[in-house]
Design a protein around this motif. Structure first.
Motif, PDB file in Angstrom:
ATOM      1  N   TYR A 157       0.840  -1.209   0.000  1.00 54.31           N
ATOM      2  CA  TYR A 157       0.000   0.000   0.000  1.00 54.31           C
ATOM      3  C   TYR A 157       0.870   1.252   0.000  1.00 54.31           C
ATOM      4  O   TYR A 157       0.609   2.210  -0.751  1.00 54.31           O
ATOM      5  CB  TYR A 157      -0.916  -0.010   1.219  1.00 54.31           C
ATOM      6  N   LEU A 158       1.904   1.254   0.834  1.00 53.65           N
ATOM      7  CA  LEU A 158       2.798   2.413   0.875  1.00 53.65           C
ATOM      8  C   LEU A 158       3.548   2.577  -0.444  1.00 53.65           C
ATOM      9  O   LEU A 158       3.801   3.702  -0.888  1.00 53.65           O
ATOM     10  CB  LEU A 158       3.794   2.264   2.027  1.00 53.65           C
ATOM     11  N   ASN A 161       0.903   4.203  -2.723  1.00 54.51           N
ATOM     12  CA  ASN A 161       0.318   5.494  -2.348  1.00 54.51           C
ATOM     13  C   ASN A 161       1.249   6.406  -1.555  1.00 54.51           C
ATOM     14  O   ASN A 161       1.008   7.610  -1.490  1.00 54.51           O
ATOM     15  CB  ASN A 161      -0.958   5.259  -1.529  1.00 54.51           C
ATOM     16  N   GLY A 162       2.275   5.835  -0.940  1.00 50.94           N
ATOM     17  CA  GLY A 162       3.167   6.645  -0.125  1.00 50.94           C
ATOM     18  C   GLY A 162       2.487   7.134   1.142  1.00 50.94           C
ATOM     19  O   GLY A 162       1.323   6.823   1.416  1.00 50.94           O
ATOM     20  N   ASN A 163       3.229   7.910   1.922  1.00 55.03           N
ATOM     21  CA  ASN A 163       2.686   8.499   3.149  1.00 55.03           C
ATOM     22  C   ASN A 163       3.468   9.774   3.443  1.00 55.03           C
ATOM     23  O   ASN A 163       4.647   9.725   3.808  1.00 55.03           O
ATOM     24  CB  ASN A 163       2.801   7.510   4.315  1.00 55.03           C
ATOM     25  N   GLN A 164       2.812  10.898   3.274  1.00 52.86           N
ATOM     26  CA  GLN A 164       3.492  12.179   3.447  1.00 52.86           C
ATOM     27  C   GLN A 164       3.926  12.408   4.887  1.00 52.86           C
ATOM     28  O   GLN A 164       4.973  13.008   5.140  1.00 52.86           O
ATOM     29  CB  GLN A 164       2.578  13.316   2.994  1.00 52.86           C
ATOM     30  N   ASP A 165       3.138  11.947   5.848  1.00 53.03           N
ATOM     31  CA  ASP A 165       3.463  12.187   7.253  1.00 53.03           C
ATOM     32  C   ASP A 165       4.778  11.519   7.657  1.00 53.03           C
ATOM     33  O   ASP A 165       5.514  12.041   8.501  1.00 53.03           O
ATOM     34  CB  ASP A 165       2.331  11.679   8.152  1.00 53.03           C
ATOM     35  N   SER A 166       5.044  10.345   7.085  1.00 51.65           N
ATOM     36  CA  SER A 166       6.278   9.630   7.430  1.00 51.65           C
ATOM     37  C   SER A 166       7.330   9.715   6.327  1.00 51.65           C
ATOM     38  O   SER A 166       8.330   8.997   6.355  1.00 51.65           O
ATOM     39  CB  SER A 166       5.965   8.161   7.727  1.00 51.65           C
ATOM     40  N   ASN A 167       7.080  10.596   5.354  1.00 52.03           N
ATOM     41  CA  ASN A 167       8.016  10.816   4.241  1.00 52.03           C
ATOM     42  C   ASN A 167       8.260   9.555   3.408  1.00 52.03           C
ATOM     43  O   ASN A 167       9.351   9.352   2.865  1.00 52.03           O
ATOM     44  CB  ASN A 167       9.357  11.359   4.765  1.00 52.03           C
ATOM     45  N   TRP A 168       7.234   8.696   3.320  1.00 55.85           N
ATOM     46  CA  TRP A 168       7.306   7.544   2.420  1.00 55.85           C
ATOM     47  C   TRP A 168       6.876   8.004   1.034  1.00 55.85           C
ATOM     48  O   TRP A 168       5.789   8.550   0.862  1.00 55.85           O
ATOM     49  CB  TRP A 168       6.370   6.434   2.900  1.00 55.85           C
ATOM     50  N   ALA A 170       5.776   7.258  -2.863  1.00 55.30           N
ATOM     51  CA  ALA A 170       5.180   6.217  -3.706  1.00 55.30           C
ATOM     52  C   ALA A 170       6.160   5.875  -4.825  1.00 55.30           C
ATOM     53  O   ALA A 170       6.545   6.742  -5.608  1.00 55.30           O
ATOM     54  CB  ALA A 170       3.856   6.698  -4.282  1.00 55.30           C
TER      55      ALA A 170
END
Length: 210
Positions: A157-158, A161-168, A170
């Motif tokens: 999923y990450l 889509n990535g995750n801005q809060d944890s700087n992941w 996509a």
């Protein structure tokens, strides 16, 4: 009367096929018995459940080992690189995916080893010991398969889509083939999980009616 005679013939053929270890013919004969408008005996019902158990295990083996193999071979290198960096995505870059490969390989190995016990339940449909043994180990390996599939799903999923809060970031926009492979592996693992659930439910019902 004719239907009853046909049932006896099909059952006899199924038993001969079983003794000759020609399980495909045995399954076909039992299907013919099921299609007849005659009530099955308790032994025939249990044997039918045992045959279905064997077939589902074959499907689960394919799904589990397929998931492990697909994940273990997932790798993609971008066609451009710098003097110091090469852009590559591989399953062994993620500890979660490494755990997934090991777990699904163990699950597939267990399922292969469980086939003889499944065959015993076909030969001896009233035996409770093999069913009890299988339901206990099925539950253990269902837990392992579910945990590895769920963990891998979170990383997939990450990746999508990535995750801005944890700087992941996509990465699937760049590593499309890699993401397709890991996504397919996760889907296959959940197919194995569903088949495990069906196996446990069937085994529990068979033990309850013992």
């Amino acid at each position: 009367m004719a239907a009853s005679k046909d049932r006896e013939n099909f059952v006899y053929i199924a038993k001969l096929a079983e003794q000759a270890e020609r399980y495909e013919e045995m399954v076909e004969s039992m299907k013919n018995v099921a299609n007849l408008d005659v009530e099955l005996t308790v032994e025939e019902r249990k044997k039918g459940v045992a045959i279905l158990d064997f077939i589902l295990r074959l499907g689960a083996i394919t799904s589990a080992l397929g998931a492990a193999a697909t994940m273990a071979t997932s790798d993609e290198t971008l066609p451009f690189f710098t003097q110091f960096f090469q852009f590559e995505a591989s399953y062994d870059s993620f500890s979660t995916f490494q755990f997934f490969v090991i777990a699904m390989a163990f699950v597939g190995g267990y399922l292969v080893l469980s086939l003889p016990f499944s065959i015993v339940t076909i030969i001896r449909p009233h035996a409770a010991g093999p069913r009890l043994f299988l339901i206990i180990l099925d539950t253990v390996f269902l837990t392992l398969a579910t945990s590895s599939a769920a963990a891998a799903t979170a990383i997939v999923y990450l990746a999508h889509n990535g995750n801005q809060d944890s700087n992941w970031l996509a990465i699937c926009n760049q590593f499309g083939d890699f993401c397709q492979e890991i996504s397919g592996a996760v889907v296959a693992s959940f197919v194995a999980v569903v088949l495990f659930v069906l196996l446990i439910v069937m085994c529990a019902v068979a033990l309850r009616n013992h």
